[in-house]
Design a protein around this motif. Sequence first.
Motif, PDB file in Angstrom:
ATOM      1  N   ALA A 154       0.835  -1.206   0.000  1.00 59.37           N
ATOM      2  CA  ALA A 154       0.000   0.000   0.000  1.00 59.37           C
ATOM      3  C   ALA A 154       0.871   1.257   0.000  1.00 59.37           C
ATOM      4  CB  ALA A 154      -0.921  -0.011   1.218  1.00 59.37           C
ATOM      5  N   THR A 155       2.002   1.198   0.699  1.00 60.17           N
ATOM      6  CA  THR A 155       2.910   2.353   0.750  1.00 60.17           C
ATOM      7  C   THR A 155       3.516   2.618  -0.619  1.00 60.17           C
ATOM      8  OG1 THR A 155       3.447   1.862   3.058  1.00 60.17           O
ATOM      9  CG2 THR A 155       4.958   3.310   1.855  1.00 60.17           C
ATOM     10  N   LEU A 156       3.998   1.550  -1.269  1.00 57.84           N
ATOM     11  CA  LEU A 156       4.573   1.712  -2.605  1.00 57.84           C
ATOM     12  C   LEU A 156       3.513   2.164  -3.598  1.00 57.84           C
ATOM     13  CD1 LEU A 156       6.947   1.335  -4.561  1.00 57.84           C
ATOM     14  CD2 LEU A 156       6.276  -1.057  -4.801  1.00 57.84           C
ATOM     15  N   HIS A 157       2.302   1.623  -3.478  1.00 58.53           N
ATOM     16  CA  HIS A 157       1.199   2.013  -4.375  1.00 58.53           C
ATOM     17  C   HIS A 157       0.953   3.520  -4.272  1.00 58.53           C
ATOM     18  CE1 HIS A 157      -2.834   0.807  -6.299  1.00 58.53           C
ATOM     19  NE2 HIS A 157      -2.734   2.126  -6.369  1.00 58.53           N
ATOM     20  N   ALA A 158       0.861   4.025  -3.056  1.00 61.22           N
ATOM     21  CA  ALA A 158       0.593   5.456  -2.877  1.00 61.22           C
ATOM     22  C   ALA A 158       1.725   6.302  -3.445  1.00 61.22           C
ATOM     23  CB  ALA A 158       0.395   5.758  -1.392  1.00 61.22           C
ATOM     24  N   ALA A 159       2.978   5.878  -3.242  1.00 63.95           N
ATOM     25  CA  ALA A 159       4.123   6.640  -3.736  1.00 63.95           C
ATOM     26  C   ALA A 159       4.159   6.641  -5.264  1.00 63.95           C
ATOM     27  CB  ALA A 159       5.414   6.061  -3.180  1.00 63.95           C
ATOM     28  N   GLN A 160       3.926   5.473  -5.871  1.00 60.02           N
ATOM     29  CA  GLN A 160       3.942   5.401  -7.326  1.00 60.02           C
ATOM     30  C   GLN A 160       2.770   6.167  -7.936  1.00 60.02           C
ATOM     31  OE1 GLN A 160       4.049   1.134  -7.993  1.00 60.02           O
ATOM     32  NE2 GLN A 160       6.261   1.164  -8.239  1.00 60.02           N
ATOM     33  N   SER A 161       1.617   6.131  -7.275  1.00 62.54           N
ATOM     34  CA  SER A 161       0.457   6.864  -7.773  1.00 62.54           C
ATOM     35  C   SER A 161       0.729   8.369  -7.753  1.00 62.54           C
ATOM     36  CB  SER A 161      -0.768   6.525  -6.918  1.00 62.54           C
ATOM     37  OG  SER A 161      -1.917   7.180  -7.413  1.00 62.54           O
ATOM     38  N   ARG A 162       1.327   8.861  -6.670  1.00 65.58           N
ATOM     39  CA  ARG A 162       1.666  10.292  -6.593  1.00 65.58           C
ATOM     40  C   ARG A 162       2.683  10.673  -7.661  1.00 65.58           C
ATOM     41  NH1 ARG A 162       1.669   9.207  -1.000  1.00 65.58           N
ATOM     42  NH2 ARG A 162       3.940   9.019  -1.042  1.00 65.58           N
ATOM     43  N   ALA A 163       3.701   9.829  -7.822  1.00 63.40           N
ATOM     44  CA  ALA A 163       4.747  10.135  -8.806  1.00 63.40           C
ATOM     45  C   ALA A 163       4.173  10.163 -10.215  1.00 63.40           C
ATOM     46  CB  ALA A 163       5.868   9.104  -8.706  1.00 63.40           C
ATOM     47  N   PHE A 164       3.275   9.222 -10.518  1.00 62.02           N
ATOM     48  CA  PHE A 164       2.695   9.190 -11.856  1.00 62.02           C
ATOM     49  C   PHE A 164       1.770  10.379 -12.074  1.00 62.02           C
ATOM     50  CE2 PHE A 164      -0.491   7.824 -14.995  1.00 62.02           C
ATOM     51  CZ  PHE A 164       0.366   7.609 -16.064  1.00 62.02           C
ATOM     52  N   ALA A 165       1.039  10.764 -11.042  1.00 63.21           N
ATOM     53  CA  ALA A 165       0.167  11.937 -11.172  1.00 63.21           C
ATOM     54  C   ALA A 165       0.988  13.181 -11.500  1.00 63.21           C
ATOM     55  CB  ALA A 165      -0.626  12.140  -9.885  1.00 63.21           C
ATOM     56  N   ASP A 166       2.144  13.320 -10.859  1.00 61.63           N
ATOM     57  CA  ASP A 166       3.024  14.460 -11.153  1.00 61.63           C
ATOM     58  C   ASP A 166       3.563  14.362 -12.580  1.00 61.63           C
ATOM     59  OD1 ASP A 166       2.643  15.394  -8.599  1.00 61.63           O
ATOM     60  OD2 ASP A 166       4.513  14.547  -7.808  1.00 61.63           O
ATOM     61  N   GLU A 167       3.950  13.143 -12.981  1.00 66.28           N
ATOM     62  CA  GLU A 167       4.479  12.942 -14.327  1.00 66.28           C
ATOM     63  C   GLU A 167       3.417  13.248 -15.379  1.00 66.28           C
ATOM     64  OE1 GLU A 167       6.546   9.240 -16.854  1.00 66.28           O
ATOM     65  OE2 GLU A 167       5.920   8.977 -14.763  1.00 66.28           O
ATOM     66  N   LEU A 168       2.201  12.807 -15.122  1.00 62.70           N
ATOM     67  CA  LEU A 168       1.110  13.049 -16.067  1.00 62.70           C
ATOM     68  C   LEU A 168       0.759  14.531 -16.131  1.00 62.70           C
ATOM     69  CD1 LEU A 168      -0.981  11.831 -17.994  1.00 62.70           C
ATOM     70  CD2 LEU A 168      -2.484  11.466 -16.008  1.00 62.70           C
ATOM     71  N   ALA A 169       0.764  15.197 -14.984  1.00 61.83           N
ATOM     72  CA  ALA A 169       0.457  16.629 -14.962  1.00 61.83           C
ATOM     73  C   ALA A 169       1.492  17.422 -15.755  1.00 61.83           C
ATOM     74  CB  ALA A 169       0.398  17.122 -13.517  1.00 61.83           C
ATOM     75  N   THR A 170       2.748  17.051 -15.630  1.00 58.59           N
ATOM     76  CA  THR A 170       3.803  17.731 -16.389  1.00 58.59           C
ATOM     77  C   THR A 170       3.618  17.524 -17.884  1.00 58.59           C
ATOM     78  OG1 THR A 170       5.387  17.478 -14.567  1.00 58.59           O
ATOM     79  CG2 THR A 170       6.297  17.865 -16.768  1.00 58.59           C
ATOM     80  N   ALA A 171       3.310  16.272 -18.266  1.00 55.98           N
ATOM     81  CA  ALA A 171       3.138  15.981 -19.696  1.00 55.98           C
ATOM     82  C   ALA A 171       1.944  16.732 -20.271  1.00 55.98           C
ATOM     83  CB  ALA A 171       2.962  14.472 -19.888  1.00 55.98           C
ATOM     84  N   THR A 172       0.805  16.751 -19.581  1.00 51.60           N
ATOM     85  CA  THR A 172      -0.380  17.456 -20.101  1.00 51.60           C
ATOM     86  C   THR A 172      -0.134  18.964 -20.166  1.00 51.60           C
ATOM     87  OG1 THR A 172      -1.321  17.477 -17.855  1.00 51.60           O
ATOM     88  CG2 THR A 172      -2.000  15.705 -19.321  1.00 51.60           C
ATOM     89  N   ARG A 173       0.610  19.479 -19.206  1.00 49.44           N
ATOM     90  CA  ARG A 173       0.918  20.915 -19.225  1.00 49.44           C
ATOM     91  C   ARG A 173       1.766  21.261 -20.448  1.00 49.44           C
ATOM     92  NH1 ARG A 173       2.057  21.108 -14.328  1.00 49.44           N
ATOM     93  NH2 ARG A 173       4.295  20.730 -14.475  1.00 49.44           N
ATOM     94  N   GLU A 174       2.730  20.409 -20.769  1.00 52.61           N
ATOM     95  CA  GLU A 174       3.568  20.671 -21.933  1.00 52.61           C
ATOM     96  C   GLU A 174       2.767  20.531 -23.226  1.00 52.61           C
ATOM     97  OE1 GLU A 174       7.420  18.869 -22.123  1.00 52.61           O
ATOM     98  OE2 GLU A 174       7.640  18.820 -19.956  1.00 52.61           O
ATOM     99  N   LEU A 175       1.892  19.543 -23.280  1.00 48.89           N
ATOM    100  CA  LEU A 175       1.064  19.383 -24.480  1.00 48.89           C
ATOM    101  C   LEU A 175       0.115  20.555 -24.649  1.00 48.89           C
ATOM    102  CD1 LEU A 175       0.134  15.579 -24.629  1.00 48.89           C
ATOM    103  CD2 LEU A 175       1.949  16.813 -25.829  1.00 48.89           C
ATOM    104  N   ASP A 176      -0.462  21.027 -23.559  1.00 47.13           N
ATOM    105  CA  ASP A 176      -1.356  22.190 -23.649  1.00 47.13           C
ATOM    106  C   ASP A 176      -0.599  23.412 -24.139  1.00 47.13           C
ATOM    107  OD1 ASP A 176      -3.452  20.660 -22.791  1.00 47.13           O
ATOM    108  OD2 ASP A 176      -3.390  21.350 -20.707  1.00 47.13           O
ATOM    109  N   GLY A 177       0.642  23.571 -23.677  1.00 50.02           N
ATOM    110  CA  GLY A 177       1.448  24.694 -24.149  1.00 50.02           C
ATOM    111  C   GLY A 177       1.758  24.583 -25.630  1.00 50.02           C
TER     112      GLY A 177
END
Length: 515
Positions: free
Chosen positions: A297-320
């Motif tokens: 559960a700890t690793l799941h939460a950490a990986q989920s947060r990291a992926f959310a940040d990675e996805l947010a960065t990618a969508t921000r760059e695509l929107d730009g």
Amino acid sequence: MVGKKIGGRTYYYLAESGRVDGKPRVVTQRYLGTAEEIARAVPGGEPASASYRTYGDVAAVWATLSRLDFVRRVDDVVRAKPSLGLRLAVAVLHRATAPGTPIGEWWAASAAADFVRPRVSTVDGTWRALERLTPERVARIEDTIAAAVLDTLDDHAALAVDVPQFAAFAPADCTLPSACRGVLAGAGLRVTRDGAIPLRSRVYRRDDDTAPTFASLTAELGPATLVFHSGQAAQLDLGSRSGFVGSLPLTDHPELLTQPASARKRVDPERFAGLTALDTHAVVDGVRRRVILTHSATLHAAQSRAFADELATATRELDGLAEALAAGTHRGDRPQVHAELGRVTRGRRIERVLTAVLSGNRPGEIRLERRIDTAALARLDDEFFGKQVLVTDRDWPIGDVVTAYRARTHLESTFRWLTGPAVTGPTPRWEWTRQRIAAHGLVSVLAATVTHLMRREADRAGMNLSVRELLDQLAGIGELVLRYPSTGGRPRTKRLPTERDPGQQALFSLFQDSR
């Protein structure tokens, strides 16, 4: 202790330092008062001076070294004059308690001199003395300390682990070690299954042709259960090998990833909070092997947060990029835009959930629309995050398999703490010869041996701490040294321990009581 002069008077503070982003910083400070106020609080008149020094960490590590009879054991197998055992013990004490501080500064700012017996007036020349550690002596030292460690354990089962990011050795005058020409070293380690305590090492250079293969390295370490990660699995023929615990790429066994959560069972909640596992079998390298699908559960939460940040960065760059195409400020052709899309979405996880659709063909007319596949995102979260696939031929309980596999992670974390970004020589012209690397490697390995033994004892006492957390807590126990004017004889001193919270007191007592 630090003094601040304000309005012509000096006010004293008890300051505790720590490393923030790899640099020493004052992390807490407590007001003590003026010299007069301190004198009134402490019987014996006004002190001439006062200083603060670290105490708890050096006391606990030295107690552990003493319990292992470290100095005598080393001198018995090395038989060198003057004593190499004492010099090596001081070097290990320094590496375990202040790895990022020059040894002379540490000696002056800690209580180490009060514990080291026989007394050592100075640590100058310690590293020069350790240059007498030939490969044969290093091997004998490791063997005798390993015997002392095993005398304290009931479980003598061993693991073989490779730590390729063991240390970087850089010149002392290098302000930016990553940009200097140094030596990158890895280490093969034979460690205990109980506590991942190093018993034997093989330090090797990673930047020349003499680096051993993974298979040959583990063979050098002696009989042990091989521990490997998914990136090393391809180098091994698991179909014919025996005695191993490792992980496999998740994508190699998609049938396990889709198993429902109800198929997994909790694994020893006291040792592994939030860990569940499915113990089954699968074909690996043509042979049916025991595989264990774990979910943390700890690793799941950490990986989920990291992926959310990675996805947010990618969508921000695509929107730009979409805005630039729509405004006409980006006039690249389709191949150029495709190349940018590939850069932004590169990586299997992002490509699973994020798609970009282009319309138009001519520069200035190309438009971009991006979409997030919520169903694919849910599958990714359910099937991949928090999971590992372990493989072994051992019939150990699941908890012991997990412990063995995690030994590598604990060791990598410990050596990051002990060696930092780079190990620098004590003088600007220090050249990292093979013998010097071997000596410094031995010091780091023995520091890991001592601190992992301490970590194991703390864990048995109900304190689940990493090596760095354990040493940081102990380092918070300090000592205030008050020096009084001489009245004809030697100057008088008074030592006052700093306050300890319950956790610090329990940890400190554990190592003092075990002497």
